[in-house]
Design an enzyme around this catalytic site. Sequence first.
Site, PDB file in Angstrom:
ATOM      1  N   ASP A 156       0.880  -1.175   0.000  1.00 21.11           N
ATOM      2  CA  ASP A 156       0.000   0.000   0.000  1.00 21.11           C
ATOM      3  C   ASP A 156       0.915   1.222   0.000  1.00 21.11           C
ATOM      4  O   ASP A 156       1.693   1.426   0.939  1.00 21.11           O
ATOM      5  CB  ASP A 156      -0.847  -0.046   1.275  1.00 21.11           C
ATOM      6  CG  ASP A 156      -1.694   1.199   1.457  1.00 21.11           C
ATOM      7  OD1 ASP A 156      -1.571   2.157   0.657  1.00 21.11           O
ATOM      8  OD2 ASP A 156      -2.475   1.217   2.418  1.00 21.11           O
ATOM      9  N   ILE A 157       0.834   2.021  -1.031  1.00 17.51           N
ATOM     10  CA  ILE A 157       1.787   3.127  -1.189  1.00 17.51           C
ATOM     11  C   ILE A 157       1.714   4.133  -0.043  1.00 17.51           C
ATOM     12  O   ILE A 157       2.697   4.802   0.259  1.00 17.51           O
ATOM     13  CB  ILE A 157       1.603   3.813  -2.561  1.00 17.51           C
ATOM     14  CG1 ILE A 157       2.824   4.674  -2.864  1.00 17.51           C
ATOM     15  CG2 ILE A 157       0.323   4.633  -2.632  1.00 17.51           C
ATOM     16  CD1 ILE A 157       3.119   4.851  -4.302  1.00 17.51           C
ATOM     17  N   ASN A 185      -6.189  13.393 -10.118  1.00 16.24           N
ATOM     18  CA  ASN A 185      -6.890  13.896 -11.308  1.00 16.24           C
ATOM     19  C   ASN A 185      -6.642  15.397 -11.373  1.00 16.24           C
ATOM     20  O   ASN A 185      -6.094  15.986 -10.442  1.00 16.24           O
ATOM     21  CB  ASN A 185      -8.385  13.544 -11.277  1.00 16.24           C
ATOM     22  CG  ASN A 185      -9.071  14.101 -10.063  1.00 16.24           C
ATOM     23  OD1 ASN A 185      -9.060  15.319  -9.846  1.00 16.24           O
ATOM     24  ND2 ASN A 185      -9.659  13.248  -9.250  1.00 16.24           N
ATOM     25  N   GLY A 200      -9.370   5.355  -5.686  1.00 17.80           N
ATOM     26  CA  GLY A 200      -8.118   4.621  -5.835  1.00 17.80           C
ATOM     27  C   GLY A 200      -7.005   5.165  -4.953  1.00 17.80           C
ATOM     28  O   GLY A 200      -7.211   5.485  -3.781  1.00 17.80           O
ATOM     29  N   VAL A 201      -5.807   5.280  -5.522  1.00 19.86           N
ATOM     30  CA  VAL A 201      -4.638   5.759  -4.784  1.00 19.86           C
ATOM     31  C   VAL A 201      -4.903   7.159  -4.213  1.00 19.86           C
ATOM     32  O   VAL A 201      -4.516   7.465  -3.080  1.00 19.86           O
ATOM     33  CB  VAL A 201      -3.404   5.828  -5.718  1.00 19.86           C
ATOM     34  CG1 VAL A 201      -2.231   6.474  -5.017  1.00 19.86           C
ATOM     35  CG2 VAL A 201      -3.024   4.444  -6.206  1.00 19.86           C
ATOM     36  N   ASP A 202      -5.542   7.999  -5.005  1.00 20.27           N
ATOM     37  CA  ASP A 202      -5.815   9.382  -4.618  1.00 20.27           C
ATOM     38  C   ASP A 202      -6.597   9.424  -3.299  1.00 20.27           C
ATOM     39  O   ASP A 202      -6.202  10.111  -2.336  1.00 20.27           O
ATOM     40  CB  ASP A 202      -6.623  10.026  -5.754  1.00 20.27           C
ATOM     41  CG  ASP A 202      -6.584  11.535  -5.748  1.00 20.27           C
ATOM     42  OD1 ASP A 202      -5.842  12.114  -4.931  1.00 20.27           O
ATOM     43  OD2 ASP A 202      -7.283  12.145  -6.578  1.00 20.27           O
ATOM     44  N   GLY A 215      -5.578   1.995 -13.022  1.00 19.75           N
ATOM     45  CA  GLY A 215      -6.773   1.664 -12.256  1.00 19.75           C
ATOM     46  C   GLY A 215      -7.992   2.221 -12.959  1.00 19.75           C
ATOM     47  O   GLY A 215      -8.370   1.783 -14.050  1.00 19.75           O
TER      48      GLY A 215
HETATM   49  P1  ADP Z   1      -5.669   6.010 -12.102  1.00 22.40           P
HETATM   50  O1  ADP Z   1      -6.894   6.878 -11.907  1.00 22.40           O
HETATM   51  O2  ADP Z   1      -4.446   6.807 -12.512  1.00 22.40           O
HETATM   52  O3  ADP Z   1      -5.937   4.830 -12.979  1.00 22.40           O
HETATM   53  P2  ADP Z   1      -5.946   4.461  -9.613  1.00 22.40           P
HETATM   54  O4  ADP Z   1      -5.702   5.026  -8.259  1.00 22.40           O
HETATM   55  O5  ADP Z   1      -7.337   4.113  -9.983  1.00 22.40           O
HETATM   56  O6  ADP Z   1      -5.290   5.511 -10.634  1.00 22.40           O
HETATM   57  O7  ADP Z   1      -5.045   3.161  -9.811  1.00 22.40           O
HETATM   58  C1  ADP Z   1      -3.681   3.150 -10.146  1.00 22.40           C
HETATM   59  C2  ADP Z   1      -3.067   1.822  -9.707  1.00 22.40           C
HETATM   60  O8  ADP Z   1      -2.815   1.865  -8.309  1.00 22.40           O
HETATM   61  C3  ADP Z   1      -3.934   0.588  -9.941  1.00 22.40           C
HETATM   62  O9  ADP Z   1      -3.090  -0.437 -10.466  1.00 22.40           O
HETATM   63  C4  ADP Z   1      -4.430   0.230  -8.541  1.00 22.40           C
HETATM   64  O10 ADP Z   1      -4.605  -1.182  -8.394  1.00 22.40           O
HETATM   65  C5  ADP Z   1      -3.295   0.672  -7.686  1.00 22.40           C
HETATM   66  N1  ADP Z   1      -3.614   1.026  -6.290  1.00 22.40           N
HETATM   67  C6  ADP Z   1      -4.814   1.364  -5.746  1.00 22.40           C
HETATM   68  N2  ADP Z   1      -4.675   1.682  -4.436  1.00 22.40           N
HETATM   69  C7  ADP Z   1      -3.348   1.546  -4.139  1.00 22.40           C
HETATM   70  C8  ADP Z   1      -2.547   1.710  -2.968  1.00 22.40           C
HETATM   71  N3  ADP Z   1      -3.085   2.106  -1.796  1.00 22.40           N
HETATM   72  N4  ADP Z   1      -1.194   1.479  -3.050  1.00 22.40           N
HETATM   73  C9  ADP Z   1      -0.638   1.091  -4.224  1.00 22.40           C
HETATM   74  N5  ADP Z   1      -1.339   0.909  -5.371  1.00 22.40           N
HETATM   75  C10 ADP Z   1      -2.664   1.129  -5.330  1.00 22.40           C
END
Ligand code: ADP
Length: 190
Positions: free
Chosen positions: A21-22, A35, A43-45, A136
Site C-alpha cells: 500500500d503506497i 486527477n 483509488g490511490v488518490d 486503475g
Molecule cells: P488512475 O486513476 O491513474 O488509474 P488508480 O488510483 O485508480 O489511478 O489506480 C492506479 C493503480 O494503483 C492501480 O493499479 C491500482 O490497483 C493501484 N492502487 C490502488 N490503491 C493503491 C494503494 N493504496 N497502493 C498502491 N497501489 C494502489
Amino acid sequence: MSESTTFPSFLDGRVVVKMGDITQEAVDAVVNAANGTLLGGGGVDGAIHRAGGPAILEECRNIRATRYPDGLPTGGAVLTTAGRMPARHVIHTVGPVYGSGGPDKAEMLAQCYRNSLSIAVEAGLATVAFPAISTGIYGYPMDEAAAVSSQAIQDALRSNPSVEEVRLVFFLPQDAEVFVRHQVFDAEDN
Ligand code: ADP
C-alpha cells in the site's frame, strides 16, 4: 503467491518492485495518481488523502488557486506535504485516461514519470515510490503501462544521479508480475 514474494530489481538496484500500500511507504516522496482537479478522488488518490489527512488537500487547494486555476494538466506534477503519512512529500501527477488519450497517451504517461522525477530532483529528494499511474480507474493496460513507465524511469534516472531509489509499489501481486514481464529496463544495468 504470498505477500513475501520478492520481485527483481533493475538498473543496479535503483528501481525496486514490491507489493504493498503506497500510503505506508517511508520514502522522501510518494507519487499520487491524481486527477486534474487536485481535490481528491478514488483509488490511490483517495487512499493518500485519507492516510495523510487534511493538510494535503489544503495545499492542493492553494496550488489550484495560485498556479493551476484550470486544473493540473495531464502529464504535469506538483509537490505537497505528505501530512500524517510516513513519507515526507506527495508528488501529485495526472495520468492519461486510456480510452480518451488519443495517440499521445503513451507520451502523457511517460511525462507523468519524468515530470514527477524532475520535481523530486528539484526538491533534493532521493527516494520516490510510484503506484502504477493510470492503470486503475483510468484503464491503461498494465502490460502497455509497464513498457512506457520503465522506459521513462530509465531515461530520468540516467540523467539524474541524485535519485537513489525508485520504488514501484503494486497493490496486486498479478500486477507486479505483469509489470516485471513487460518492463523494458536495460538488462546490462540489472
Ligand atoms: P488512475 O486513476 O491513474 O488509474 P488508480 O488510483 O485508480 O489511478 O489506480 C492506479 C493503480 O494503483 C492501480 O493499479 C491500482 O490497483 C493501484 N492502487 C490502488 N490503491 C493503491 C494503494 N493504496 N497502493 C498502491 N497501489 C494502489
